[in-house]
Design a protein around this motif. Structure first.
Motif, PDB file in Angstrom:
ATOM      1  N   PRO A 110       0.903  -1.329   0.197  1.00 25.27           N
ATOM      2  CA  PRO A 110      -0.021  -0.391   0.250  1.00 25.27           C
ATOM      3  C   PRO A 110       0.915   1.440  -0.107  1.00 25.27           C
ATOM      4  CG  PRO A 110       0.094  -0.598   1.716  1.00 25.27           C
ATOM      5  CD  PRO A 110       0.301  -1.874   1.260  1.00 25.27           C
ATOM      6  N   LYS A 111       2.236   0.984   0.675  1.00 27.98           N
ATOM      7  CA  LYS A 111       3.589   2.395   0.817  1.00 27.98           C
ATOM      8  C   LYS A 111       3.635   2.006  -1.060  1.00 27.98           C
ATOM      9  CE  LYS A 111       4.836   1.372   4.775  1.00 27.98           C
ATOM     10  NZ  LYS A 111       5.884   0.025   5.470  1.00 27.98           N
ATOM     11  N   LYS A 112       3.124   1.789  -2.770  1.00 25.31           N
ATOM     12  CA  LYS A 112       3.813   2.084  -3.699  1.00 25.31           C
ATOM     13  C   LYS A 112       2.209   2.328  -4.552  1.00 25.31           C
ATOM     14  CE  LYS A 112       7.989  -0.464  -2.856  1.00 25.31           C
ATOM     15  NZ  LYS A 112       8.318  -1.602  -3.963  1.00 25.31           N
ATOM     16  N   PRO A 113       2.890   2.909  -5.460  1.00 22.09           N
ATOM     17  CA  PRO A 113       1.689   2.989  -5.737  1.00 22.09           C
ATOM     18  C   PRO A 113       0.449   2.408  -7.034  1.00 22.09           C
ATOM     19  CG  PRO A 113       3.587   4.115  -6.992  1.00 22.09           C
ATOM     20  CD  PRO A 113       4.014   3.434  -6.145  1.00 22.09           C
ATOM     21  N   PHE A 114      -0.827   2.979  -7.118  1.00 24.44           N
ATOM     22  CA  PHE A 114      -1.436   1.753  -7.406  1.00 24.44           C
ATOM     23  C   PHE A 114      -2.893   1.977  -8.172  1.00 24.44           C
ATOM     24  CE2 PHE A 114      -2.797   2.077  -3.125  1.00 24.44           C
ATOM     25  CZ  PHE A 114      -4.141   2.825  -3.804  1.00 24.44           C
ATOM     26  N   ARG A 115      -2.972   1.136  -9.307  1.00 20.94           N
ATOM     27  CA  ARG A 115      -4.618   2.051  -9.606  1.00 20.94           C
ATOM     28  C   ARG A 115      -5.938   0.942  -9.262  1.00 20.94           C
ATOM     29  NH1 ARG A 115      -6.490  -0.435 -15.761  1.00 20.94           N
ATOM     30  NH2 ARG A 115      -4.566  -1.519 -15.284  1.00 20.94           N
ATOM     31  N   LYS A 148     -24.446  -7.213  -0.596  1.00 18.83           N
ATOM     32  CA  LYS A 148     -24.423  -5.949  -0.139  1.00 18.83           C
ATOM     33  C   LYS A 148     -23.192  -5.128   0.294  1.00 18.83           C
ATOM     34  CE  LYS A 148     -28.384  -5.613  -1.677  1.00 18.83           C
ATOM     35  NZ  LYS A 148     -28.444  -5.599  -3.869  1.00 18.83           N
ATOM     36  N   ALA A 149     -22.444  -6.099   0.393  1.00 23.82           N
ATOM     37  CA  ALA A 149     -21.299  -6.099   0.666  1.00 23.82           C
ATOM     38  C   ALA A 149     -19.851  -5.336   0.179  1.00 23.82           C
ATOM     39  CB  ALA A 149     -20.083  -7.343   2.178  1.00 23.82           C
ATOM     40  N   SER A 150     -19.047  -5.521   0.657  1.00 21.38           N
ATOM     41  CA  SER A 150     -17.750  -4.628  -0.120  1.00 21.38           C
ATOM     42  C   SER A 150     -16.397  -4.624   0.646  1.00 21.38           C
ATOM     43  CB  SER A 150     -17.873  -2.929  -0.847  1.00 21.38           C
ATOM     44  OG  SER A 150     -17.838  -1.991   0.734  1.00 21.38           O
ATOM     45  N   SER A 151     -14.631  -4.811  -0.572  1.00 16.34           N
ATOM     46  CA  SER A 151     -14.175  -5.062   0.026  1.00 16.34           C
ATOM     47  C   SER A 151     -13.229  -5.046  -1.036  1.00 16.34           C
ATOM     48  CB  SER A 151     -13.818  -6.575   0.732  1.00 16.34           C
ATOM     49  OG  SER A 151     -12.723  -7.057   1.333  1.00 16.34           O
ATOM     50  N   ASP A 152     -11.547  -4.514  -0.335  1.00 13.23           N
ATOM     51  CA  ASP A 152     -10.892  -4.583  -1.143  1.00 13.23           C
ATOM     52  C   ASP A 152      -9.589  -5.208  -1.237  1.00 13.23           C
ATOM     53  OD1 ASP A 152      -8.700  -3.296   0.275  1.00 13.23           O
ATOM     54  OD2 ASP A 152     -10.288  -1.969   0.081  1.00 13.23           O
ATOM     55  N   ILE A 153      -8.961  -5.854  -3.087  1.00 12.37           N
ATOM     56  CA  ILE A 153      -7.615  -6.865  -2.998  1.00 12.37           C
ATOM     57  C   ILE A 153      -6.942  -5.836  -3.437  1.00 12.37           C
ATOM     58  CG2 ILE A 153      -6.699  -8.365  -3.621  1.00 12.37           C
ATOM     59  CD1 ILE A 153      -9.032 -10.109  -3.423  1.00 12.37           C
ATOM     60  N   LEU A 154      -5.358  -5.597  -3.341  1.00 11.42           N
ATOM     61  CA  LEU A 154      -3.994  -4.993  -3.293  1.00 11.42           C
ATOM     62  C   LEU A 154      -3.774  -6.064  -4.349  1.00 11.42           C
ATOM     63  CD1 LEU A 154      -3.035  -1.904  -4.134  1.00 11.42           C
ATOM     64  CD2 LEU A 154      -1.773  -2.254  -2.033  1.00 11.42           C
ATOM     65  N   TRP A 155      -3.271  -6.016  -5.247  1.00  6.91           N
ATOM     66  CA  TRP A 155      -2.278  -7.344  -5.710  1.00  6.91           C
ATOM     67  C   TRP A 155      -1.062  -6.067  -6.653  1.00  6.91           C
ATOM     68  CZ3 TRP A 155      -2.105 -12.270  -4.244  1.00  6.91           C
ATOM     69  CH2 TRP A 155      -1.821 -12.633  -4.572  1.00  6.91           C
TER      70      TRP A 155
END
Length: 142
Positions: free
Chosen positions: A25-30, A106-113
């Motif tokens: 998460p410290k690096k750029p992402f789209r 109706k839930a949400s979440s995220d994944i950083l890959w």
């Protein structure tokens, strides 16, 4: 019984991530938003294919707008096919991993890959019946 390991834990203990690795998460992402839903005889993601660059980080923002639980599992087509068989045997298997999340209605979440390998990979809902109803997509890493 001290050595007993639940079957759902066994399905994930030796897994190697084919599509890359958890992001930093410290690096750029789209950011790419993916909505999950179902309709008469169909289940789907809002995107069927995604193109990324090798080394690129993607934050998948996942939203289940449907009335059933759905999941997003990112892996190779082969690994997802094997995992799908395990899901059919162990219907109570849960996903909350770096490459997969199960979302209640109706839930949400995220994944950083971070995609570290070129090739084609699959995201899919492996809840029995959902994949067959169309709940799958492809990520092409160039």
């Amino acid at each position: 019984l001290a050595d007993f390991v639940p079957s759902r834990a066994l399905a994930h203990t030796e897994h190697v991530f084919a599509a890359g690795e958890p992001g930093d998460p410290k690096k750029p992402f789209r950011t790419i938003e993916i909505t999950m839903t179902e309709g008469p005889g169909t289940m789907s993601y809002s995107m069927g294919s995604i193109e990324v660059r090798k080394g690129e980080q993607i934050k998948f923002v996942l939203k289940n707008t449907g009335y059933l639980a759905h999941e997003f599992l990112l892996d190779s087509i082969e690994n997802n096919a094997k995992h799908k068989i395990e899901m059919e045997k162990h219907r109570d298997m849960e996903h909350d991993e770096p490459n997969g999340k199960k979302l209640e209605p109706k839930a949400s979440s995220d994944i950083l890959w971070r995609f570290t390998k070129a090739g084609s990979f699959e995201f899919a809902c492996l809840i029995p019946g959902h994949y067959e109803a169309g709940m799958k997509g492809v990520v092409v890493v160039k």
